[in-house]
Design an enzyme around this catalytic site. Structure first.
Site, PDB file in Angstrom:
ATOM      1  N   ASP A   1       0.997  -1.127   0.136  1.00 29.91           N
ATOM      2  CA  ASP A   1      -0.139  -0.038  -0.065  1.00 29.91           C
ATOM      3  C   ASP A   1       0.914   1.276   0.195  1.00 29.91           C
ATOM      4  O   ASP A   1       0.433   2.240  -0.012  1.00 29.91           O
ATOM      5  CB  ASP A   1      -1.003   0.130   1.083  1.00 29.91           C
ATOM      6  CG  ASP A   1      -0.522  -0.032   2.492  1.00 29.91           C
ATOM      7  OD1 ASP A   1       1.036   0.014   2.506  1.00 29.91           O
ATOM      8  OD2 ASP A   1      -1.411  -0.144   3.426  1.00 29.91           O
ATOM      9  N   SER A   2       2.225   1.026  -0.009  1.00 34.43           N
ATOM     10  CA  SER A   2       3.164   2.203  -0.344  1.00 34.43           C
ATOM     11  C   SER A   2       2.473   2.831  -1.805  1.00 34.43           C
ATOM     12  O   SER A   2       3.121   3.760  -1.922  1.00 34.43           O
ATOM     13  CB  SER A   2       4.369   1.547  -0.289  1.00 34.43           C
ATOM     14  OG  SER A   2       4.743   0.432  -1.172  1.00 34.43           O
TER      15      SER A   2
ATOM     16  N   ASP B   1      -1.313  -6.248  -0.397  1.00 35.05           N
ATOM     17  CA  ASP B   1      -1.531  -5.595   0.914  1.00 35.05           C
ATOM     18  C   ASP B   1      -2.985  -5.456   1.128  1.00 35.05           C
ATOM     19  O   ASP B   1      -3.558  -4.807   0.279  1.00 35.05           O
ATOM     20  CB  ASP B   1      -0.676  -4.287   0.854  1.00 35.05           C
ATOM     21  CG  ASP B   1       0.295  -4.022   2.070  1.00 35.05           C
ATOM     22  OD1 ASP B   1       0.220  -4.885   3.011  1.00 35.05           O
ATOM     23  OD2 ASP B   1       1.046  -3.129   1.993  1.00 35.05           O
TER      24      ASP B   1
ATOM     25  N   GLU C   1      -1.125  -5.726   8.730  1.00 34.19           N
ATOM     26  CA  GLU C   1      -0.336  -5.066   9.652  1.00 34.19           C
ATOM     27  C   GLU C   1      -0.610  -5.091  11.348  1.00 34.19           C
ATOM     28  O   GLU C   1      -1.862  -4.874  11.329  1.00 34.19           O
ATOM     29  CB  GLU C   1      -0.106  -3.354   9.440  1.00 34.19           C
ATOM     30  CG  GLU C   1       0.662  -3.075   8.174  1.00 34.19           C
ATOM     31  CD  GLU C   1       0.816  -1.726   7.838  1.00 34.19           C
ATOM     32  OE1 GLU C   1       0.415  -0.865   8.930  1.00 34.19           O
ATOM     33  OE2 GLU C   1       1.119  -1.479   6.711  1.00 34.19           O
TER      34      GLU C   1
ATOM     35  N   GLU D   1       9.730  -4.158  10.144  1.00 35.47           N
ATOM     36  CA  GLU D   1      10.174  -2.554   9.700  1.00 35.47           C
ATOM     37  C   GLU D   1      10.548  -1.854  10.581  1.00 35.47           C
ATOM     38  O   GLU D   1       9.998  -1.506  11.642  1.00 35.47           O
ATOM     39  CB  GLU D   1       8.680  -2.162   8.596  1.00 35.47           C
ATOM     40  CG  GLU D   1       9.225  -0.760   8.340  1.00 35.47           C
ATOM     41  CD  GLU D   1       8.091  -0.276   7.162  1.00 35.47           C
ATOM     42  OE1 GLU D   1       7.435  -1.000   6.568  1.00 35.47           O
ATOM     43  OE2 GLU D   1       8.356   0.835   6.765  1.00 35.47           O
TER      44      GLU D   1
HETATM   45  O1  KIV Z   1       3.699  -0.939   1.577  1.00 39.82           O
HETATM   46  C1  KIV Z   1       4.751  -1.501   1.267  1.00 39.82           C
HETATM   47  O2  KIV Z   1       5.382  -1.210   0.220  1.00 39.82           O
HETATM   48  C2  KIV Z   1       5.186  -2.287   2.640  1.00 39.82           C
HETATM   49  C3  KIV Z   1       6.659  -2.577   2.628  1.00 39.82           C
HETATM   50  C4  KIV Z   1       7.728  -1.356   2.458  1.00 39.82           C
HETATM   51  C5  KIV Z   1       7.120  -3.829   3.539  1.00 39.82           C
HETATM   52  O3  KIV Z   1       4.677  -2.684   3.478  1.00 39.82           O
END
Ligand code: KIV
Length: 287
Positions: free
Chosen positions: A67-68, A106, A138, A205
Protein backbone atom coordinates in the site's frame (compact mmCIF):
# COMPACT_ATOMS: atom_id res chain seq x y z
CA UNK A 1 20.40 -22.64 -4.89
CA UNK A 2 17.42 -20.39 -5.43
CA UNK A 3 13.98 -20.01 -3.97
CA UNK A 4 12.60 -20.79 -7.41
CA UNK A 5 12.17 -24.45 -8.17
CA UNK A 6 12.60 -25.83 -11.66
CA UNK A 7 10.56 -28.93 -10.95
CA UNK A 8 7.31 -28.96 -12.86
CA UNK A 9 4.55 -28.28 -10.39
CA UNK A 10 0.90 -29.17 -10.39
CA UNK A 11 -1.45 -27.15 -12.50
CA UNK A 12 -2.68 -23.98 -10.88
CA UNK A 13 -5.46 -21.67 -11.98
CA UNK A 14 -3.15 -18.68 -12.25
CA UNK A 15 -1.66 -17.32 -15.45
CA UNK A 16 -0.64 -20.79 -16.60
CA UNK A 17 -0.41 -19.88 -20.28
CA UNK A 18 2.37 -17.33 -19.76
CA UNK A 19 4.66 -19.48 -17.65
CA UNK A 20 8.05 -20.72 -18.73
CA UNK A 21 7.90 -24.49 -18.98
CA UNK A 22 10.88 -25.12 -16.70
CA UNK A 23 9.81 -22.88 -13.81
CA UNK A 24 7.00 -23.48 -11.42
CA UNK A 25 5.47 -20.69 -9.36
CA UNK A 26 7.09 -19.88 -6.03
CA UNK A 27 4.98 -20.99 -3.08
CA UNK A 28 4.93 -20.09 0.58
CA UNK A 29 6.59 -23.47 1.23
CA UNK A 30 9.59 -22.51 -0.92
CA UNK A 31 10.20 -19.52 1.35
CA UNK A 32 10.08 -21.67 4.45
CA UNK A 33 12.49 -24.12 2.81
CA UNK A 34 14.82 -21.22 1.96
CA UNK A 35 14.88 -20.23 5.63
CA UNK A 36 15.57 -23.82 6.65
CA UNK A 37 18.52 -23.90 4.24
CA UNK A 38 19.78 -20.57 5.56
CA UNK A 39 19.32 -18.99 2.15
CA UNK A 40 18.56 -15.24 2.07
CA UNK A 41 16.06 -13.96 -0.47
CA UNK A 42 14.53 -10.69 -1.65
CA UNK A 43 11.08 -9.25 -2.02
CA UNK A 44 10.40 -6.12 -4.05
CA UNK A 45 7.32 -4.01 -4.44
CA UNK A 46 5.66 -3.50 -7.81
CA UNK A 47 2.52 -1.69 -8.79
CA UNK A 48 2.13 -2.27 -12.52
CA UNK A 49 2.32 -4.98 -15.15
CA UNK A 50 5.63 -4.04 -16.79
CA UNK A 51 7.66 -3.84 -13.57
CA UNK A 52 6.13 -7.07 -12.34
CA UNK A 53 6.97 -8.86 -15.59
CA UNK A 54 10.58 -7.72 -15.31
CA UNK A 55 10.88 -8.84 -11.68
CA UNK A 56 9.31 -12.18 -12.53
CA UNK A 57 11.73 -12.64 -15.43
CA UNK A 58 14.64 -11.76 -13.12
CA UNK A 59 13.58 -14.51 -10.72
CA UNK A 60 12.54 -12.28 -7.82
CA UNK A 61 10.65 -14.79 -5.67
CA UNK A 62 8.19 -12.47 -3.94
CA UNK A 63 6.47 -9.36 -5.28
CA UNK A 64 4.56 -7.21 -2.82
CA UNK A 65 1.89 -4.90 -4.13
CA UNK A 66 2.36 -2.70 -1.09
CA UNK A 67 0.00 0.00 0.00
CA UNK A 68 3.12 2.17 -0.35
CA UNK A 69 1.30 2.50 -3.69
CA UNK A 70 -0.47 5.43 -2.06
CA UNK A 71 2.76 7.33 -1.44
CA UNK A 72 4.96 6.42 -4.42
CA UNK A 73 2.33 6.19 -7.17
CA UNK A 74 -0.86 7.96 -6.08
CA UNK A 75 0.63 11.00 -4.33
CA UNK A 76 -0.90 10.56 -0.86
CA UNK A 77 1.01 11.67 2.26
CA UNK A 78 0.65 8.28 3.92
CA UNK A 79 -0.76 4.84 3.20
CA UNK A 80 -3.90 5.58 5.22
CA UNK A 81 -6.12 6.87 2.35
CA UNK A 82 -5.45 3.89 0.05
CA UNK A 83 -8.65 2.00 -0.80
CA UNK A 84 -9.22 -1.68 -1.43
CA UNK A 85 -10.35 -0.91 -4.99
CA UNK A 86 -7.05 0.90 -5.66
CA UNK A 87 -5.13 -2.08 -4.31
CA UNK A 88 -7.17 -4.53 -6.38
CA UNK A 89 -6.63 -2.51 -9.56
CA UNK A 90 -2.83 -2.55 -9.19
CA UNK A 91 -2.54 -6.08 -7.82
CA UNK A 92 -4.46 -7.39 -10.83
CA UNK A 93 -1.97 -5.75 -13.19
CA UNK A 94 1.00 -7.14 -11.23
CA UNK A 95 -0.47 -10.64 -11.07
CA UNK A 96 -0.98 -10.66 -14.84
CA UNK A 97 2.70 -9.84 -15.29
CA UNK A 98 4.16 -12.26 -12.76
CA UNK A 99 3.27 -15.88 -13.45
CA UNK A 100 6.13 -17.29 -11.33
CA UNK A 101 6.73 -14.89 -8.44
CA UNK A 102 4.59 -15.13 -5.32
CA UNK A 103 2.32 -12.07 -5.51
CA UNK A 104 1.29 -10.62 -2.15
CA UNK A 105 -1.49 -8.01 -2.02
CA UNK A 106 -1.48 -5.58 0.90
CA UNK A 107 -4.83 -5.09 2.61
CA UNK A 108 -5.17 -1.34 3.10
CA UNK A 109 -6.15 0.53 6.25
CA UNK A 110 -9.76 0.06 7.31
CA UNK A 111 -10.35 -3.15 5.39
CA UNK A 112 -9.44 -5.71 8.08
CA UNK A 113 -9.03 -3.97 11.45
CA UNK A 114 -12.71 -4.47 12.28
CA UNK A 115 -12.04 -8.17 12.79
CA UNK A 116 -11.97 -11.59 11.15
CA UNK A 117 -15.19 -11.25 9.10
CA UNK A 118 -14.24 -7.92 7.55
CA UNK A 119 -10.72 -9.24 6.91
CA UNK A 120 -12.03 -12.38 5.22
CA UNK A 121 -14.32 -10.35 2.95
CA UNK A 122 -11.42 -8.07 1.92
CA UNK A 123 -8.87 -10.87 1.55
CA UNK A 124 -11.32 -12.91 -0.52
CA UNK A 125 -11.66 -10.00 -2.97
CA UNK A 126 -7.86 -9.74 -3.11
CA UNK A 127 -7.54 -13.44 -3.98
CA UNK A 128 -10.53 -13.75 -6.34
CA UNK A 129 -10.64 -10.39 -8.10
CA UNK A 130 -6.93 -9.52 -8.15
CA UNK A 131 -5.43 -13.02 -8.40
CA UNK A 132 -3.05 -12.47 -5.46
CA UNK A 133 -1.36 -15.52 -3.95
CA UNK A 134 -1.37 -14.11 -0.42
CA UNK A 135 -2.34 -11.03 1.57
CA UNK A 136 -0.38 -8.88 4.00
CA UNK A 137 -1.82 -7.30 7.13
CA UNK A 138 -0.17 -5.03 9.69
CA UNK A 139 0.09 -5.45 13.45
CA UNK A 140 0.01 -7.97 16.28
CA UNK A 141 -2.57 -8.34 19.08
CA UNK A 142 -6.01 -8.57 17.47
CA UNK A 143 -4.40 -9.45 14.14
CA UNK A 144 -3.57 -12.89 15.55
CA UNK A 145 -7.24 -13.90 15.46
CA UNK A 146 -7.58 -12.29 12.02
CA UNK A 147 -4.60 -14.29 10.74
CA UNK A 148 -6.01 -17.52 12.15
CA UNK A 149 -9.37 -16.89 10.47
CA UNK A 150 -7.83 -16.14 7.06
CA UNK A 151 -5.46 -19.10 7.20
CA UNK A 152 -8.33 -21.39 8.17
CA UNK A 153 -10.14 -20.12 5.08
CA UNK A 154 -7.13 -21.08 2.95
CA UNK A 155 -5.63 -17.62 2.49
CA UNK A 156 -1.87 -17.30 3.09
CA UNK A 157 -1.08 -14.37 5.38
CA UNK A 158 2.10 -12.31 5.58
CA UNK A 159 2.35 -10.41 8.88
CA UNK A 160 4.00 -7.01 9.33
CA UNK A 161 5.44 -5.78 12.64
CA UNK A 162 7.56 -2.88 13.87
CA UNK A 163 6.88 0.36 12.05
CA UNK A 164 3.50 -0.45 10.54
CA UNK A 165 2.82 2.60 8.35
CA UNK A 166 -0.98 2.35 8.59
CA UNK A 167 -0.54 3.30 12.29
CA UNK A 168 1.64 6.31 11.52
CA UNK A 169 -0.73 8.67 13.33
CA UNK A 170 -0.71 6.45 16.41
CA UNK A 171 3.11 6.39 16.38
CA UNK A 172 3.30 10.16 15.84
CA UNK A 173 5.39 9.78 12.69
CA UNK A 174 7.56 7.25 10.87
CA UNK A 175 9.66 6.23 13.89
CA UNK A 176 11.85 3.24 14.71
CA UNK A 177 9.89 0.72 16.81
CA UNK A 178 10.85 -1.98 19.32
CA UNK A 179 13.39 0.15 21.20
CA UNK A 180 13.76 -0.70 24.86
CA UNK A 181 13.32 -4.02 26.58
CA UNK A 182 9.54 -4.07 26.98
CA UNK A 183 8.85 -3.01 23.41
CA UNK A 184 11.32 -5.61 22.11
CA UNK A 185 9.78 -8.41 24.19
CA UNK A 186 6.29 -7.40 23.03
CA UNK A 187 7.38 -7.50 19.41
CA UNK A 188 8.89 -10.97 19.81
CA UNK A 189 5.68 -12.16 21.47
CA UNK A 190 3.60 -10.72 18.64
CA UNK A 191 5.83 -12.40 16.05
CA UNK A 192 5.50 -15.78 17.76
CA UNK A 193 1.73 -15.38 18.08
CA UNK A 194 1.34 -14.49 14.38
CA UNK A 195 3.53 -17.41 13.34
CA UNK A 196 1.53 -19.65 15.68
CA UNK A 197 -1.67 -18.44 14.04
CA UNK A 198 -0.34 -19.58 10.67
CA UNK A 199 1.31 -16.51 9.12
CA UNK A 200 3.75 -17.85 6.51
CA UNK A 201 6.16 -14.94 6.74
CA UNK A 202 6.71 -11.73 8.73
CA UNK A 203 7.86 -8.33 7.52
CA UNK A 204 9.86 -6.45 10.16
CA UNK A 205 10.09 -2.74 9.49
CA UNK A 206 12.34 -0.16 11.18
CA UNK A 207 13.43 -2.04 14.27
CA UNK A 208 16.93 -2.26 15.78
CA UNK A 209 19.15 -4.83 14.02
CA UNK A 210 19.55 -6.87 17.18
CA UNK A 211 15.78 -7.22 17.48
CA UNK A 212 15.45 -8.16 13.80
CA UNK A 213 17.85 -11.01 14.44
CA UNK A 214 16.18 -12.08 17.69
CA UNK A 215 12.76 -12.27 16.04
CA UNK A 216 14.21 -14.23 13.14
CA UNK A 217 15.63 -16.78 15.56
CA UNK A 218 12.44 -16.88 17.64
CA UNK A 219 10.11 -17.93 14.81
CA UNK A 220 10.31 -20.78 12.33
CA UNK A 221 8.72 -18.80 9.49
CA UNK A 222 10.87 -16.51 7.35
CA UNK A 223 11.29 -12.86 8.28
CA UNK A 224 11.75 -10.15 5.68
CA UNK A 225 13.38 -6.98 6.92
CA UNK A 226 13.17 -3.38 5.82
CA UNK A 227 15.31 -1.38 8.18
CA UNK A 228 15.62 -4.40 10.47
CA UNK A 229 19.33 -5.07 9.94
CA UNK A 230 21.17 -7.93 8.25
CA UNK A 231 19.92 -10.73 10.49
CA UNK A 232 16.53 -11.35 8.84
CA UNK A 233 15.90 -14.15 6.32
CA UNK A 234 15.02 -11.78 3.50
CA UNK A 235 15.14 -8.09 2.62
CA UNK A 236 12.52 -5.95 0.92
CA UNK A 237 12.80 -2.55 -0.73
CA UNK A 238 10.26 -0.34 -2.44
CA UNK A 239 10.75 -0.29 -6.23
CA UNK A 240 11.06 3.51 -6.40
CA UNK A 241 13.65 3.59 -3.58
CA UNK A 242 15.81 0.81 -5.06
CA UNK A 243 15.89 2.50 -8.46
CA UNK A 244 16.38 6.12 -7.40
CA UNK A 245 12.92 7.22 -8.48
CA UNK A 246 11.86 8.52 -5.06
CA UNK A 247 11.91 12.17 -4.10
CA UNK A 248 12.36 13.83 -0.72
CA UNK A 249 14.17 12.58 2.35
CA UNK A 250 14.67 8.83 2.33
CA UNK A 251 14.77 6.56 5.36
CA UNK A 252 18.24 5.47 6.51
CA UNK A 253 17.60 1.86 5.46
CA UNK A 254 17.19 2.72 1.76
CA UNK A 255 20.02 1.91 -0.60
CA UNK A 256 19.58 3.28 -4.10
CA UNK A 257 21.00 0.81 -6.61
CA UNK A 258 20.37 3.09 -9.59
CA UNK A 259 19.65 6.75 -10.34
CA UNK A 260 16.77 6.44 -12.76
CA UNK A 261 15.43 9.95 -12.08
CA UNK A 262 18.68 11.32 -13.53
CA UNK A 263 18.56 8.87 -16.46
CA UNK A 264 14.95 9.80 -17.21
CA UNK A 265 15.69 13.52 -16.94
CA UNK A 266 18.57 13.08 -19.40
CA UNK A 267 16.37 11.23 -21.87
CA UNK A 268 13.51 13.75 -21.65
CA UNK A 269 15.90 16.70 -22.10
CA UNK A 270 17.56 15.05 -25.08
CA UNK A 271 14.14 14.46 -26.68
CA UNK A 272 13.12 18.09 -26.08
CA UNK A 273 16.39 19.41 -27.52
CA UNK A 274 16.31 17.19 -30.60
CA UNK A 275 12.70 18.13 -31.37
CA UNK A 276 13.48 21.83 -30.90
CA UNK A 277 16.55 21.51 -33.18
CA UNK A 278 14.65 19.54 -35.83
CA UNK A 279 16.95 16.55 -35.33
CA UNK A 280 14.18 14.16 -34.37
CA UNK A 281 12.51 12.49 -36.18
CA UNK A 282 15.27 11.75 -38.67
CA UNK A 283 14.77 10.05 -42.04
CA UNK A 284 15.17 6.64 -40.36
CA UNK A 285 12.10 7.34 -38.18
CA UNK A 286 9.86 8.54 -41.00
CA UNK A 287 7.62 6.70 -43.49
O1 KIV B 1 3.58 -1.08 1.51
C1 KIV B 1 4.74 -1.52 1.39
O2 KIV B 1 5.41 -1.32 0.37
C2 KIV B 1 5.29 -2.28 2.50
C3 KIV B 1 6.73 -2.64 2.43
C4 KIV B 1 7.57 -1.44 2.65
C5 KIV B 1 7.06 -3.73 3.36
O3 KIV B 1 4.58 -2.59 3.41
Amino acid sequence: MSVHSTESGEASSRRSDSRAADRRPVTIHDLRAAKDRGERFVMLTAYDHGSAALLDELGVPVILVGDSLGMVVLGYDSTVPVTLDEMLHHTRAVARGAPHSLVVGDLPFGTYQDGPSQALASATRMMKEADANAVKIEGGGPMVAVTEHLVRAGIPVMGHLGLTPQSVHQFGGFKVQGRGRDAAEQLIEDAQALAGAGAFCLVLEAVPSELGERVTQAVDVPTIGIGAGPGTDGQVLVWHDLLGLSTGRLPRFVKQYADLRADIAGAVKAFQTEVADGEYPGPEHAY
